[in-house]
Design a protein around this motif. Structure first.
Motif, mmCIF file in Angstrom:
data_model
loop_
_atom_site.group_PDB
_atom_site.id
_atom_site.type_symbol
_atom_site.label_atom_id
_atom_site.label_comp_id
_atom_site.label_asym_id
_atom_site.label_seq_id
_atom_site.Cartn_x
_atom_site.Cartn_y
_atom_site.Cartn_z
ATOM 1 N N TRP A 1 95.753 20.268 -56.389
ATOM 2 C CA TRP A 1 95.839 19.241 -56.050
ATOM 3 C C TRP A 1 94.378 18.967 -55.000
ATOM 4 N N ILE A 2 93.667 18.493 -56.146
ATOM 5 C CA ILE A 2 92.006 18.685 -55.982
ATOM 6 C C ILE A 2 91.458 17.742 -55.863
ATOM 7 N N PHE A 3 92.386 16.666 -56.357
ATOM 8 C CA PHE A 3 91.807 14.911 -56.060
ATOM 9 C C PHE A 3 92.401 13.861 -54.562
ATOM 10 N N LYS A 4 93.994 14.682 -54.336
ATOM 11 C CA LYS A 4 94.013 13.847 -53.455
ATOM 12 C C LYS A 4 95.315 15.255 -52.880
ATOM 13 N N LYS A 5 94.102 14.629 -51.359
ATOM 14 C CA LYS A 5 94.682 15.849 -50.005
ATOM 15 C C LYS A 5 95.622 16.476 -49.993
ATOM 16 N N ASN A 6 96.634 17.773 -49.910
ATOM 17 C CA ASN A 6 97.910 17.552 -50.394
ATOM 18 C C ASN A 6 97.697 18.399 -48.396
ATOM 19 N N PRO A 7 98.763 18.121 -47.330
ATOM 20 C CA PRO A 7 99.170 19.197 -45.554
ATOM 21 C C PRO A 7 100.378 19.388 -46.586
ATOM 22 N N SER A 8 100.699 20.589 -47.975
ATOM 23 C CA SER A 8 101.484 21.316 -47.487
ATOM 24 C C SER A 8 101.006 22.108 -48.197
ATOM 25 N N GLY A 9 99.499 22.195 -48.942
ATOM 26 C CA GLY A 9 98.709 22.498 -49.290
ATOM 27 C C GLY A 9 98.429 22.458 -50.636
ATOM 28 N N GLN B 1 113.347 14.889 -49.943
ATOM 29 C CA GLN B 1 111.589 15.716 -48.596
ATOM 30 C C GLN B 1 110.651 15.956 -49.123
ATOM 31 N N LEU B 2 110.533 16.375 -50.705
ATOM 32 C CA LEU B 2 108.882 17.025 -50.634
ATOM 33 C C LEU B 2 108.288 15.624 -51.006
ATOM 34 N N GLY B 3 108.177 15.564 -51.662
ATOM 35 C CA GLY B 3 107.102 14.090 -51.634
ATOM 36 C C GLY B 3 107.206 13.945 -53.119
ATOM 37 N N GLY B 4 106.033 13.646 -53.853
ATOM 38 C CA GLY B 4 106.110 12.985 -55.083
ATOM 39 C C GLY B 4 105.241 14.491 -56.206
ATOM 40 N N MET B 5 104.675 14.482 -57.535
ATOM 41 C CA MET B 5 103.999 14.859 -58.253
ATOM 42 C C MET B 5 103.125 13.331 -58.895
ATOM 43 N N GLY B 6 103.454 13.060 -58.946
ATOM 44 C CA GLY B 6 103.505 11.403 -59.594
ATOM 45 C C GLY B 6 103.794 11.414 -61.634
ATOM 46 N N TYR B 7 102.458 11.054 -62.080
ATOM 47 C CA TYR B 7 102.831 10.591 -63.389
ATOM 48 C C TYR B 7 102.327 11.886 -63.913
ATOM 49 N N HIS B 8 102.607 12.541 -64.801
ATOM 50 C CA HIS B 8 102.528 13.787 -65.520
ATOM 51 C C HIS B 8 101.922 13.513 -67.113
ATOM 52 N N TYR B 9 100.484 13.644 -67.165
ATOM 53 C CA TYR B 9 99.913 13.496 -69.079
ATOM 54 C C TYR B 9 99.548 14.566 -69.420
ATOM 55 N N PHE C 1 98.485 23.871 -53.698
ATOM 56 C CA PHE C 1 99.418 24.984 -54.534
ATOM 57 C C PHE C 1 100.443 24.726 -54.947
ATOM 58 N N SER C 2 100.419 23.784 -53.551
ATOM 59 C CA SER C 2 101.874 23.247 -53.430
ATOM 60 C C SER C 2 102.835 22.115 -54.901
ATOM 61 N N PRO C 3 103.468 22.501 -55.562
ATOM 62 C CA PRO C 3 104.072 21.517 -56.267
ATOM 63 C C PRO C 3 104.345 20.376 -56.021
ATOM 64 N N TYR C 4 104.716 20.082 -54.608
ATOM 65 C CA TYR C 4 105.071 17.968 -54.481
ATOM 66 C C TYR C 4 103.800 18.239 -53.385
ATOM 67 N N ASN C 5 103.790 17.337 -53.400
ATOM 68 C CA ASN C 5 102.505 16.222 -52.593
ATOM 69 C C ASN C 5 103.225 15.548 -51.539
ATOM 70 N N PRO C 6 103.806 15.605 -50.066
ATOM 71 C CA PRO C 6 103.937 14.425 -49.606
ATOM 72 C C PRO C 6 103.380 12.822 -49.210
ATOM 73 N N ARG C 7 102.075 13.060 -49.270
ATOM 74 C CA ARG C 7 101.432 11.746 -49.538
ATOM 75 C C ARG C 7 101.395 10.813 -51.172
ATOM 76 N N VAL C 8 102.236 11.943 -52.156
ATOM 77 C CA VAL C 8 102.273 11.076 -53.095
ATOM 78 C C VAL C 8 103.981 10.251 -53.133
ATOM 79 N N HIS C 9 103.771 9.036 -53.851
ATOM 80 C CA HIS C 9 105.429 8.211 -54.243
ATOM 81 C C HIS C 9 104.928 7.592 -55.417
ATOM 82 N N CYS C 10 106.339 7.822 -55.966
ATOM 83 C CA CYS C 10 106.228 6.330 -56.905
ATOM 84 C C CYS C 10 106.657 5.407 -56.896
#
Length: 185
Positions: free
Chosen positions: A156-164, A78-86, A166-175
């Motif tokens: 989210w300073i390298f990919k725009k996040n429509p949720s904000g 529902q919220l989107g992705g965070m991606g891979y954490h390093y 500082f939002s944990p999830y980005n609806p534009r990020v998918h696994c």
């Protein structure tokens, strides 16, 4: 060696070093470096974060600097992705804008390469007051192994996040890749 030759040799050595340095720089005709995702950061210290982490657009640079690669991509349907954490263990607990504990990548499903999308600070929950950075309270507390109880803050300073930013999830990020005929937002 004569005293007259020393300045000439020093100048030649300096020119050689400068030419090596310039040879490593991008050509003048190369495309300019990408701007941060929405260069209108909601807090001025995010510029410090961007400047400190932009070199991690190269996954190899992140690994060489101590960030440990993970192969589990985080996504919420529902919220989107965070991606891979390093994760850089030495930075866990840091609230320094230039020392995020994690950097996040999204896989480009066409090329298979990972692209930097965000950074994250992780502060263990030891009963302290709620951590704040950039005037923003951290999310949490959460209890995930191997970190244990902790607070986190994404930027989210390298990919725009429509949720904000500082939002944990980005609806534009998918696994995973999009279903046939669909595009990621």
């Amino acid at each position: 060696m004569s005293a007259r030759l020393r300045p000439l040799i020093a100048a030649l050595a300096l020119a050689a070093v400068a030419s090596l340095t310039l040879g490593a720089a991008p050509a003048a005709t190369a495309a300019p470096a990408p701007k941060p995702a929405g260069d209108d950061f909601p807090h001025p210290d995010l510029r410090l974060t961007y400047d400190a982490t932009v070199r991690y657009r190269s996954e190899q640079a992140a690994i060489a600097d101590g960030y440990q690669r993970t192969d589990e991509c985080v996504e919420d349907p529902q919220l989107g992705g965070m991606g891979y954490h390093y994760v850089k263990p030495a930075h866990i607990g840091s609230t320094d804008p230039t020392r995020p504990a994690a950097i996040l990548y999204e896989e480009d499903h066409k090329t298979g390469k990972r692209e930097l999308v965000a950074v994250e600070w992780v502060v263990p929950n030891t009963g302290q007051s709620w951590p704040v950075l950039f005037g923003q309270p951290f999310d949490g507390p959460f209890d995930f192994e191997p970190v244990g109880p902790h607070y986190s803050l994404h930027a989210w300073i390298f990919k725009k996040n429509p949720s904000g930013v500082f939002s944990p999830y980005n609806p534009r990020v998918h696994c995973g890749p999009c279903p046939e005929g669909h595009a990621h937002p």
